[in-house]
Design a protein around this motif. Sequence first.
Motif, PDB file in Angstrom:
ATOM      1  N   TRP A   6     -43.920 -21.817 -23.340  1.00  0.00           N
ATOM      2  CA  TRP A   6     -45.244 -22.352 -23.022  1.00  0.00           C
ATOM      3  C   TRP A   6     -46.213 -21.997 -24.132  1.00  0.00           C
ATOM      4  N   TRP A   7     -47.125 -22.927 -24.427  1.00  0.00           N
ATOM      5  CA  TRP A   7     -48.285 -22.675 -25.265  1.00  0.00           C
ATOM      6  C   TRP A   7     -49.509 -23.088 -24.476  1.00  0.00           C
ATOM      7  N   ASP A   8     -50.652 -22.510 -24.781  1.00  0.00           N
ATOM      8  CA  ASP A   8     -51.930 -22.877 -24.149  1.00  0.00           C
ATOM      9  C   ASP A   8     -51.835 -22.861 -22.626  1.00  0.00           C
ATOM     10  N   ASN A   9     -51.287 -21.770 -22.073  1.00  0.00           N
ATOM     11  CA  ASN A   9     -51.164 -21.596 -20.621  1.00  0.00           C
ATOM     12  C   ASN A   9     -50.434 -22.742 -19.938  1.00  0.00           C
ATOM     13  N   GLY A  10     -49.451 -23.324 -20.611  1.00  0.00           N
ATOM     14  CA  GLY A  10     -48.632 -24.374 -20.014  1.00  0.00           C
ATOM     15  C   GLY A  10     -49.064 -25.785 -20.360  1.00  0.00           C
ATOM     16  N   ALA A  11     -50.109 -25.960 -21.188  1.00  0.00           N
ATOM     17  CA  ALA A  11     -50.511 -27.309 -21.604  1.00  0.00           C
ATOM     18  C   ALA A  11     -49.405 -27.951 -22.438  1.00  0.00           C
ATOM     19  N   VAL A  12     -48.604 -27.112 -23.100  1.00  0.00           N
ATOM     20  CA  VAL A  12     -47.407 -27.577 -23.805  1.00  0.00           C
ATOM     21  C   VAL A  12     -46.245 -26.748 -23.272  1.00  0.00           C
ATOM     22  N   ARG A  13     -45.198 -27.440 -22.823  1.00  0.00           N
ATOM     23  CA  ARG A  13     -44.013 -26.779 -22.264  1.00  0.00           C
ATOM     24  C   ARG A  13     -42.775 -27.347 -22.937  1.00  0.00           C
ATOM     25  N   GLN A  14     -41.831 -26.467 -23.238  1.00  0.00           N
ATOM     26  CA  GLN A  14     -40.612 -26.915 -23.911  1.00  0.00           C
ATOM     27  C   GLN A  14     -39.399 -26.245 -23.292  1.00  0.00           C
ATOM     28  N   GLU A  24     -45.537 -28.886 -35.632  1.00  0.00           N
ATOM     29  CA  GLU A  24     -46.020 -27.559 -35.247  1.00  0.00           C
ATOM     30  C   GLU A  24     -45.133 -26.897 -34.202  1.00  0.00           C
ATOM     31  N   TYR A  25     -44.243 -27.664 -33.578  1.00  0.00           N
ATOM     32  CA  TYR A  25     -43.407 -27.143 -32.496  1.00  0.00           C
ATOM     33  C   TYR A  25     -41.948 -27.145 -32.912  1.00  0.00           C
ATOM     34  N   GLN A  26     -41.297 -26.008 -32.708  1.00  0.00           N
ATOM     35  CA  GLN A  26     -39.895 -25.840 -33.087  1.00  0.00           C
ATOM     36  C   GLN A  26     -39.002 -26.301 -31.945  1.00  0.00           C
ATOM     37  N   MET A  27     -37.983 -27.081 -32.253  1.00  0.00           N
ATOM     38  CA  MET A  27     -37.043 -27.514 -31.223  1.00  0.00           C
ATOM     39  C   MET A  27     -35.975 -26.446 -31.024  1.00  0.00           C
ATOM     40  N   GLY A  49     -33.540 -23.499 -33.683  1.00  0.00           N
ATOM     41  CA  GLY A  49     -33.301 -23.086 -35.059  1.00  0.00           C
ATOM     42  C   GLY A  49     -34.560 -23.278 -35.875  1.00  0.00           C
ATOM     43  N   SER A  50     -34.451 -23.895 -37.011  1.00  0.00           N
ATOM     44  CA  SER A  50     -35.638 -24.150 -37.827  1.00  0.00           C
ATOM     45  C   SER A  50     -36.045 -25.617 -37.767  1.00  0.00           C
ATOM     46  N   THR A  51     -35.461 -26.376 -36.849  1.00  0.00           N
ATOM     47  CA  THR A  51     -35.776 -27.799 -36.701  1.00  0.00           C
ATOM     48  C   THR A  51     -37.065 -27.952 -35.907  1.00  0.00           C
ATOM     49  N   SER A  52     -38.014 -28.688 -36.462  1.00  0.00           N
ATOM     50  CA  SER A  52     -39.247 -28.962 -35.716  1.00  0.00           C
ATOM     51  C   SER A  52     -39.036 -30.229 -34.880  1.00  0.00           C
ATOM     52  N   TRP A  53     -40.009 -30.551 -34.053  1.00  0.00           N
ATOM     53  CA  TRP A  53     -39.949 -31.764 -33.249  1.00  0.00           C
ATOM     54  C   TRP A  53     -40.281 -33.022 -34.061  1.00  0.00           C
TER      55      TRP A  53
END
Length: 181
Positions: free
Chosen positions: A59-67, A109-112, A114-118
């Motif tokens: 989670w980032w920003d208190n759950g505004a972004v979830r992965q 800005e978001y990692q999927m 390993g080092s792979t971003s979205w």
Amino acid sequence: MNVRNVFRGFCVAVTAVLGLTVMAPSSMASPSDTAKLTAAGFDVETLKPGWSLVGDELWWDNGAVRQTIEPSAEAAGCPAGYVCFFSGPDLTGYGIAFATKGKFIFLPEYQMVGSTSWNDQMSSWINATGFDARWYFNVSTPNTIRCMDGSHGVSGKEHLPAADDNQASALYIYTRTTVCS
């Protein structure tokens, strides 16, 4: 006594008194959270700052972004109020959900894993916000735009055309439903 321990003690006291759930920032992640993410293939040192692990989601920003931290072989859903991107067709693979409206969200800005971003990894999506949203090609200068209509409740694209597959670099969620019409 160091500052980190004082802060943790304060958080525990506030939680106990007010009945709140307090998520520690990534700089104070527990060793078990770090180990769980490392085992799932994430490099915690390169994750976007401000993450916390809640169950099996970053989670980032208190759950505004979830992965999700594990890929799904089954078609996944999307929480109400979010736009969800999936790395596989038919709403499978890794998933990431965004709720922030009115600002560009840049996928690199978001990692999927390993080092792979979205960046350039989305193969299917769901818009469960009730508002229109757009995803964009090319992270540095968003050019090509694809609309995700939100006026009909939940909408989604389980099979992207070949030219659109793995092309999303940015997302914008609007606060109205007239953009895609």
